[in-house]
Design a protein around this motif. Structure first.
Motif, short mmCIF file in Angstrom:
data_model
loop_
_atom_site.label_atom_id
_atom_site.label_comp_id
_atom_site.label_asym_id
_atom_site.label_seq_id
_atom_site.Cartn_x
_atom_site.Cartn_y
_atom_site.Cartn_z
N GLU A 79 -15.55 3.25 -3.29
CA GLU A 79 -15.65 4.71 -3.16
C GLU A 79 -15.18 5.42 -4.42
O GLU A 79 -15.77 6.43 -4.84
CB GLU A 79 -14.85 5.18 -1.94
CG GLU A 79 -15.49 4.78 -0.61
CD GLU A 79 -14.55 4.95 0.57
OE1 GLU A 79 -15.06 5.21 1.69
OE2 GLU A 79 -13.32 4.82 0.40
N GLY B 102 -1.24 2.91 3.69
CA GLY B 102 -2.66 2.97 3.36
C GLY B 102 -3.48 3.88 4.23
O GLY B 102 -4.65 4.14 3.93
N GLN B 103 -2.90 4.38 5.32
CA GLN B 103 -3.65 5.26 6.21
C GLN B 103 -2.69 5.97 7.15
O GLN B 103 -1.54 5.58 7.32
CB GLN B 103 -4.65 4.48 7.06
CG GLN B 103 -4.00 3.54 8.08
CD GLN B 103 -4.99 2.91 9.04
OE1 GLN B 103 -6.17 2.86 8.78
NE2 GLN B 103 -4.49 2.44 10.17
N CYS C 257 -9.53 9.53 1.32
CA CYS C 257 -10.60 9.98 2.19
C CYS C 257 -9.93 10.71 3.35
O CYS C 257 -9.14 10.13 4.10
CB CYS C 257 -11.44 8.81 2.68
SG CYS C 257 -12.45 8.11 1.35
N ARG D 45 -6.83 8.21 4.57
CA ARG D 45 -6.72 6.81 4.15
C ARG D 45 -6.92 6.75 2.64
O ARG D 45 -7.50 7.65 2.02
CB ARG D 45 -7.75 5.93 4.85
CG ARG D 45 -9.19 6.31 4.57
CD ARG D 45 -10.17 5.38 5.27
NE ARG D 45 -11.56 5.80 5.07
CZ ARG D 45 -12.30 5.50 4.01
NH1 ARG D 45 -11.78 4.75 3.02
NH2 ARG D 45 -13.55 5.92 3.91
N LEU E 56 0.83 -1.19 0.00
CA LEU E 56 0.00 0.00 0.00
C LEU E 56 0.87 1.25 0.00
O LEU E 56 2.01 1.24 0.48
CB LEU E 56 -0.91 0.00 1.23
CG LEU E 56 -1.99 -1.08 1.29
CD1 LEU E 56 -2.71 -1.03 2.63
CD2 LEU E 56 -2.97 -0.94 0.15
N ALA F 260 -8.80 5.72 -0.53
CA ALA F 260 -10.19 5.40 -0.82
C ALA F 260 -10.31 3.97 -1.32
O ALA F 260 -9.39 3.43 -1.95
CB ALA F 260 -10.73 6.37 -1.87
N THR F 261 -11.43 3.34 -1.02
CA THR F 261 -11.66 1.97 -1.49
C THR F 261 -12.06 1.98 -2.95
O THR F 261 -12.46 3.00 -3.52
CB THR F 261 -12.78 1.31 -0.67
OG1 THR F 261 -14.02 1.99 -0.94
CG2 THR F 261 -12.48 1.37 0.82
N ALA F 262 -11.98 0.82 -3.57
CA ALA F 262 -12.40 0.70 -4.97
C ALA F 262 -13.86 1.09 -5.14
O ALA F 262 -14.23 1.74 -6.13
CB ALA F 262 -12.17 -0.73 -5.46
#
Length: 267
Positions: free
Chosen positions: A107, A26-27, A54, A101, A4, A103-105
């Protein structure tokens, strides 16, 4: 598994000294146990550019989906006159929870308001979307272009939060642009005009010009309600509101509370 992207949050003082930091893959989540001082900045860093994030720079403000075009973004903590366009609860007190963080796929692929960024500022040239205008009433923060993309649609008053808006200082050639920082495909606009009647006037007609060269004319009505305009889908990097024609109401003060632009990311 692909590693990540490393994300980092730092607090800098006015001399660019690092006061606190958190970093992780990742965050990043930083709890800062001190009151902010004038000149302090929140710096968000990414190991790689072109990241969908995000971001939540204050626990009294909502998390926002943003696009980081470069590897860092500096947000200056608002003080004094600049603070009154934000909730009094934000950036106040002696403890602050900040997070970022990837963003997810889901999102990234979702249909959403691609103009929303409550963490935009004048100096922003990396964390999109970004609003800018050729005039802001008296240069005051409560009439800055960023107010029109901060997600706040309260429009029954004018001035300090929650009634911040984009004000045009009675300038007939006023224009405001929203830059997305990447290509998005959009099919809907929503405009919430400031509706502090009879103090306010309103625009009966607005031209919207897109970065692909298209322009459309929108006819608006005197209402406090959101006015939704469906569009033919188009791929753009920005849009501009211009040729703002006010009604014949006696007030000289039309203003924009919020612009929303709905669509999808282009991969």
């Amino acid at each position: 598994m692909t590693p990540l992207t490393q994300l980092t949050i730092e607090i800098h003082d006015m001399n660019n000294n690092v006061l606190a930091m958190d970093s992780d893959q990742g965050q990043a989540q930083l709890v800062y146990h001190h009151p902010y001082q004038e000149g302090d900045q929140i710096v968000v860093k990414s190991e790689h550019p072109h990241q969908y994030l995000c971001l939540q720079l204050d626990d009294a403000m909502p998390e926002a989906f943003v696009y980081l075009a470069t590897t860092s973004y500096r947000f200056t903590i608002p003080f004094g006159e600049k603070k009154i366009s934000y909730s009094p609860k934000s950036f106040s007190g002696g403890i602050h929870a900040i997070s970022v963080r990837l963003a997810t796929a889901a999102e990234i692929s979702s249909y959403k308001n691609v103009a929303l960024n409550p963490f935009d500022q004048h100096e922003n040239n990396s964390c999109y979307p970004h609003a800018l205008a050729n005039v802001e009433t008296r240069g005051e923060s409560v009439f800055a272009a960023r107010n029109a993309i901060d997600g706040n649609c309260f429009n029954a008053g004018h001035g300090a939060w929650p009634f911040e808006s984009w004000g045009i200082n009675q300038q007939d050639d006023a224009e405001m642009s929203v830059q997305f920082g990447r290509t998005v495909e959009i099919d809907c606009l929503a405009l919430t005009l400031r509706a502090d009647f009879p103090h306010d006037n309103y625009w009966k007609q607005v031209t919207v010009c897109f970065s692909n060269g298209d322009c459309i004319t929108i006819h608006l009505t005197k209402t406090n309600l959101k006015q939704v305009i469906k569009l033919e889908p188009r791929r753009v990097e920005s849009l501009t509101l211009k040729n703002l024609i006010k009604s014949d109401d006696p007030s000289p003060f039309p203003a924009l509370t919020q612009i929303e632009v709905y669509g999808n990311e282009v991969k």
